[in-house]
Scaffold this motif. Structure first.
Motif: not given
Length: 456
Positions: A51-62, A83-96
């Motif tokens: 989640f924190y990695i995705l938060f960082a990449t979201s800021i950098l992508s912005s 991906l950030l919102g997806y993992k925020a809802r459920n950390r175990k959800m598969n990316i696919l």
């Protein structure tokens, strides 16, 4: 804040930053706000390392989109926030499951929006909120809808209001409000169908204990016959690939030189053949090692042959990469030629993961799960780097440097072109580039692309 507060705030911000503006700095600002609000809204149990990695990449992508404002950075910021919102809802959800979840939510959002009890507070609502909703928001929506209906049915009725000049584009405000609310609602209030939760185990990386017993794939083939078939297939494919590598490299490096157009066409055809070969190789290995032969104690020879085949396919990829590099040295950099390296890199990653799948006895889903993250990494890499500037700076020392191509077809090459114009004393080119930069700098603040603001 509750979910409905996040929806209404971000929908309002969407209208404010995009009203009468082009796409530019505004999307970068809004994306950063989305990421920060997601950080505050996410429960502690879901704030994992991913989640924190995705938060960082979201800021950098912005920031990357605010800087460049191109399609690559747009794709990066959208995928990062989803991906950030997806993992925020459920950390175990598969990316696919990410794309199916948001497609389903986009299609069902109309129904879910009108299910007010599911996303609006049911009790303990402040009197101010009740009065605002009942006395302002609901009447405003109803008046707006019927105003549009009556205006379309009567020119005189419409004229009563159009005769007054209002410096506000109501139609644009309405469209932005609908789009902003749609995006905010589906981001903050998306639903994951029960069927997806139940099917989640299908994409697990590891086999369950009840599937580790070797058994034949088809009823008309016993296990020994299928294993022997795999050994023969991998042995024949290995011999075939050895001869293909020899002829492939002979054609590439020892045949008589051809014209640039012929060489370009043949290079792309051969690279396409290599990529297709890698895809088919991975599919064949996935077929034989989908479950049974991962745990078959008698499948040692087949595993060795499969690994040799993977190694030879990697040699084929490296041969294609060397030829593409030689092609760039001879005729210069382009987006397509750099893209070939990206595809070949993904091919090598796919082969390496296929090797690990066999070595660590992983399921086929392991390949898709892991490759999805590598693909995301490629998207991020494409968004953070000024490839156009790299292409231009590398090509402008060439004798056959095509200025018009780098002006029209290469993005963000203005800094390098200004250096080139000054070096060649081409004042007409310098004036043309400076005029383009001036037009970009003259845009309103929220429509600006920050790259152009750094050019002096």
């Amino acid at each position: 804040m509750k979910t409905h507060h996040y929806i209404l705030i971000t929908a309002l911000l969407f209208v404010l930053v995009f009203y009468d503006q082009d796409l530019g700095l505004n999307l970068g600002i809004l994306s950063i706000i989305y990421a920060v609000l997601t950080l505050f809204k996410t429960p502690e149990k879901n704030k994992t390392k991913t989640f924190y990695i995705l938060f960082a990449t979201s800021i950098l992508s912005s920031i990357a989109f605010a800087w460049y404002g191109d399609f690559a950075s747009f794709l990066a910021v959208v995928s990062s926030l989803l991906l950030l919102g997806y993992k925020a809802r459920n950390r175990k959800m598969n990316i696919l499951f990410l794309i199916p979840v948001f497609i389903v939510n986009g299609c069902t959002s109309i129904c879910r929006i009108f299910s007010f009890d599911q996303w609006l507070p049911k009790r303990n609502v402040s009197g101010l909120w009740q009065k605002t909703l009942a006395f302002i928001l609901i009447p405003l929506v109803l008046v707006s809808v019927f105003f549009g209906i009556y205006s379309a049915g009567s020119d005189h009725f419409a004229a009563l209001f159009t005769d007054y000049e209002l410096d506000l584009n109501l139609w644009q405000v309405f469209c932005l409000s609908v789009l902003g609310f749609f995006i905010a609602f589906n981001y903050w209030n998306f639903a994951v169908e029960r069927l997806i939760y139940k099917s989640h185990y299908v994409l697990d990386n590891d086999f369950r204990k009840d599937t580790r017993i070797p058994k034949p794939t088809y009823s008309f083939l016993d296990l020994d016959t299928e294993r022997t078939s795999g050994i023969i297939s991998f042995f024949c494919l290995t011999i075939l690939l050895v001869f293909f590598i020899i002829t492939y490299n002979y054609e590439q490096f020892y045949e008589v030189s051809k014209t640039p157009n012929q060489l370009s066409e043949e290079t792309h055809e051969r690279v396409n053949a290599v990529i297709m070969s890698i895809i088919m190789a991975i599919l064949v290995i996935m077929f034989y090692f989908k479950s049974d032969f991962n745990f078959d104690p008698k499948a040692g020879l087949m595993k060795i042959l499969a690994k040799i085949w993977i190694f030879l396919n990697a040699v084929l990829v490296l041969s294609a990469a060397v030829k593409n590099y030689e092609y760039i040295i001879s005729y210069g950099f382009t987006y397509k030629r750099l893209g070939v390296f990206a595809f070949l890199l993904l091919s090598l990653v796919g082969l390496a993961l296929t090797f690990l799948k066999i070595q660590k006895k992983k399921r086929n889903a392991y390949l898709f799960n892991t490759m999805a993250w590598y693909l995301y990494g490629i998207i991020l890499g494409c968004s953070y780097i000024n490839w156009g500037g790299l292409v231009t700076s590398q090509n402008m020392d060439r004798k056959n440097f095509n200025v018009n191509y780098h002006i029209t077809d290469v993005n963000f090459s203005e800094k390098a072109l200004l250096e080139y114009a000054a070096d060649k004393r081409d004042w007409e080119l310098q004036k043309e580039i400076e005029e383009k930069i001036k037009n970009e700098k003259s845009k309103t603040f929220l429509s600006k692309i920050m790259y152009y603001q750094t050019i002096q």
